[in-house]
Scaffold this motif. Structure first.
Motif, PDB file in Angstrom:
ATOM      1  N   THR A 116      17.879 -75.868  -5.401  1.00 29.46           N
ATOM      2  CA  THR A 116      17.094 -76.730  -4.991  1.00 29.46           C
ATOM      3  C   THR A 116      15.672 -75.734  -5.112  1.00 29.46           C
ATOM      4  N   HIS A 117      14.753 -76.467  -6.062  1.00 31.67           N
ATOM      5  CA  HIS A 117      13.615 -75.516  -6.172  1.00 31.67           C
ATOM      6  C   HIS A 117      12.830 -75.496  -4.991  1.00 31.67           C
ATOM      7  N   PRO A 118      12.177 -74.340  -4.634  1.00 33.37           N
ATOM      8  CA  PRO A 118      11.138 -74.275  -3.680  1.00 33.37           C
ATOM      9  C   PRO A 118       9.927 -74.867  -3.849  1.00 33.37           C
ATOM     10  N   ARG A 119       9.314 -75.748  -3.062  1.00 36.10           N
ATOM     11  CA  ARG A 119       8.238 -76.348  -3.262  1.00 36.10           C
ATOM     12  C   ARG A 119       6.960 -75.340  -3.819  1.00 36.10           C
ATOM     13  N   ARG A 120       6.689 -74.419  -3.344  1.00 42.93           N
ATOM     14  CA  ARG A 120       5.742 -73.450  -3.760  1.00 42.93           C
ATOM     15  C   ARG A 120       6.443 -72.258  -4.452  1.00 42.93           C
ATOM     16  N   CYS A 121       6.303 -72.188  -5.560  1.00 41.09           N
ATOM     17  CA  CYS A 121       7.189 -70.796  -6.167  1.00 41.09           C
ATOM     18  C   CYS A 121       6.601 -70.549  -7.467  1.00 41.09           C
ATOM     19  N   VAL A 122       6.938 -69.280  -7.838  1.00 38.62           N
ATOM     20  CA  VAL A 122       6.666 -68.509  -9.002  1.00 38.62           C
ATOM     21  C   VAL A 122       7.846 -67.993  -9.852  1.00 38.62           C
ATOM     22  N   TYR A 123       8.102 -68.644 -11.052  1.00 37.38           N
ATOM     23  CA  TYR A 123       9.002 -68.176 -11.700  1.00 37.38           C
ATOM     24  C   TYR A 123       8.903 -67.083 -12.632  1.00 37.38           C
ATOM     25  N   LEU A 124      10.007 -66.273 -12.642  1.00 43.74           N
ATOM     26  CA  LEU A 124       9.932 -65.012 -13.441  1.00 43.74           C
ATOM     27  C   LEU A 124      10.987 -64.732 -14.409  1.00 43.74           C
ATOM     28  N   LEU A 125      10.712 -64.667 -15.929  1.00 41.18           N
ATOM     29  CA  LEU A 125      11.858 -64.594 -16.640  1.00 41.18           C
ATOM     30  C   LEU A 125      11.431 -63.233 -17.567  1.00 41.18           C
ATOM     31  N   GLY A 126      12.663 -62.561 -17.749  1.00 37.89           N
ATOM     32  CA  GLY A 126      12.683 -61.242 -18.338  1.00 37.89           C
ATOM     33  C   GLY A 126      12.769 -61.391 -19.912  1.00 37.89           C
ATOM     34  N   ALA A 127      12.295 -60.273 -20.670  1.00 39.60           N
ATOM     35  CA  ALA A 127      12.549 -60.022 -21.974  1.00 39.60           C
ATOM     36  C   ALA A 127      14.118 -60.437 -22.344  1.00 39.60           C
ATOM     37  N   GLU A 128      14.368 -60.970 -23.409  1.00 41.31           N
ATOM     38  CA  GLU A 128      15.392 -61.280 -23.975  1.00 41.31           C
ATOM     39  C   GLU A 128      16.491 -60.115 -24.015  1.00 41.31           C
ATOM     40  N   ASP A 129      15.733 -59.111 -24.627  1.00 38.73           N
ATOM     41  CA  ASP A 129      16.597 -57.750 -24.788  1.00 38.73           C
ATOM     42  C   ASP A 129      16.901 -57.104 -23.727  1.00 38.73           C
ATOM     43  N   HIS A 130      16.106 -57.135 -22.459  1.00 39.13           N
ATOM     44  CA  HIS A 130      16.199 -56.165 -21.317  1.00 39.13           C
ATOM     45  C   HIS A 130      16.503 -57.016 -20.104  1.00 39.13           C
ATOM     46  N   GLY A 131      15.989 -58.253 -19.999  1.00 36.62           N
ATOM     47  CA  GLY A 131      16.003 -59.193 -18.587  1.00 36.62           C
ATOM     48  C   GLY A 131      14.945 -58.455 -17.829  1.00 36.62           C
ATOM     49  N   LEU A 132      15.422 -58.876 -16.622  1.00 34.28           N
ATOM     50  CA  LEU A 132      14.227 -58.491 -15.543  1.00 34.28           C
ATOM     51  C   LEU A 132      14.505 -57.355 -15.084  1.00 34.28           C
ATOM     52  N   SER A 133      13.621 -56.478 -14.511  1.00 34.47           N
ATOM     53  CA  SER A 133      13.572 -55.237 -14.082  1.00 34.47           C
ATOM     54  C   SER A 133      14.404 -55.088 -12.837  1.00 34.47           C
ATOM     55  N   ASN A 134      15.153 -54.014 -12.450  1.00 37.71           N
ATOM     56  CA  ASN A 134      15.798 -54.083 -11.361  1.00 37.71           C
ATOM     57  C   ASN A 134      15.041 -54.294 -10.137  1.00 37.71           C
ATOM     58  N   GLU A 135      13.758 -53.761  -9.926  1.00 40.55           N
ATOM     59  CA  GLU A 135      12.650 -54.071  -9.036  1.00 40.55           C
ATOM     60  C   GLU A 135      12.577 -55.492  -8.828  1.00 40.55           C
ATOM     61  N   ALA A 136      12.196 -56.210  -9.658  1.00 44.50           N
ATOM     62  CA  ALA A 136      12.087 -57.519  -9.863  1.00 44.50           C
ATOM     63  C   ALA A 136      13.407 -58.249  -9.500  1.00 44.50           C
ATOM     64  N   ILE A 137      14.557 -58.090  -9.754  1.00 38.62           N
ATOM     65  CA  ILE A 137      15.752 -58.600  -9.251  1.00 38.62           C
ATOM     66  C   ILE A 137      16.064 -58.396  -7.717  1.00 38.62           C
ATOM     67  N   GLU A 138      15.489 -57.291  -7.127  1.00 40.03           N
ATOM     68  CA  GLU A 138      15.629 -56.914  -5.718  1.00 40.03           C
ATOM     69  C   GLU A 138      14.564 -57.744  -4.998  1.00 40.03           C
ATOM     70  N   LYS A 139      13.379 -57.907  -5.549  1.00 36.63           N
ATOM     71  CA  LYS A 139      12.322 -58.491  -4.723  1.00 36.63           C
ATOM     72  C   LYS A 139      12.440 -59.953  -4.898  1.00 36.63           C
ATOM     73  N   ALA A 140      13.209 -60.597  -5.712  1.00 39.57           N
ATOM     74  CA  ALA A 140      13.240 -62.159  -5.959  1.00 39.57           C
ATOM     75  C   ALA A 140      13.829 -62.650  -4.467  1.00 39.57           C
ATOM     76  N   HIS A 141      13.005 -63.907  -4.364  1.00 37.44           N
ATOM     77  CA  HIS A 141      13.818 -64.594  -3.170  1.00 37.44           C
ATOM     78  C   HIS A 141      14.950 -65.345  -3.677  1.00 37.44           C
ATOM     79  N   PHE A 142      15.028 -65.694  -4.849  1.00 36.85           N
ATOM     80  CA  PHE A 142      16.128 -66.476  -5.560  1.00 36.85           C
ATOM     81  C   PHE A 142      16.366 -65.882  -6.885  1.00 36.85           C
ATOM     82  N   LEU A 143      17.660 -65.861  -7.189  1.00 35.52           N
ATOM     83  CA  LEU A 143      17.903 -65.609  -8.729  1.00 35.52           C
ATOM     84  C   LEU A 143      18.637 -66.744  -9.164  1.00 35.52           C
TER      85      LEU A 143
END
Length: 154
Positions: free
Chosen positions: A97-124
């Motif tokens: 269920t998508h949050p009403r107010r959100c920011v989607y973050l995608l990583g590069a195809e070859d590396h994906g998201l950084s570990n920091e981004a994964i840790e700070k994300a409210h949802f994956l």
């Protein structure tokens, strides 16, 4: 008719360390078509996008951040960060269920998201795919899913 912007919500979408300018241009074009409020990049920055034939960068705000830390401290108030990553801990998009107010973050195809981004994300979130998809395709699927469900969490 009275419009309550907090009730309607908003979303932005961007790429961390994008690999090619073409992917960014296609994502921007999709973002404009799918109703994004803003677009952004973290890390790699590309100026003009040949694939952005609708000129989305002129139609909605575009932000660039040098680092994830800089981006995160500018996350809009009350917005949830939704990382799109093919990990075991990510929730399946089909049940998300998508949050009403959100920011989607995608990583590069070859590396994906950084570990920091994964840790700070409210949802994956992830969706059924044997291998990773083109980042602009993945972003388009996320935005389409948001629009098709049109039911948001608060």
């Amino acid at each position: 008719m009275i419009v309550n912007n907090l009730e309607q919500g908003f979303f932005g979408i961007g790429i961390q360390n994008g690999k090619t300018p073409e992917n960014l241009g296609v994502l921007w074009r999709s973002a404009q078509n799918m109703g994004a409020s803003f677009i952004y990049t973290i890390g790699n920055r590309y100026a003009k996008q040949a694939c952005d034939t609708h000129k989305a960068v002129g139609a909605m705000p575009y932000f660039h951040y040098e680092t994830f830390k800089d981006f995160y401290k500018h996350l809009p108030k009350s917005a949830m960060l939704v990382g799109v990553e093919l990990t075991k801990n990510a929730e399946n998009l089909e049940q998300f269920t998508h949050p009403r107010r959100c920011v989607y973050l995608l990583g590069a195809e070859d590396h994906g998201l950084s570990n920091e981004a994964i840790e700070k994300a409210h949802f994956l979130v992830k969706f059924q795919s044997t291998l990773s998809l083109n980042v602009s395709v993945a972003g388009s699927i996320i935005m389409y899913d948001r629009n098709s469900k049109a039911t948001f969490s608060t």
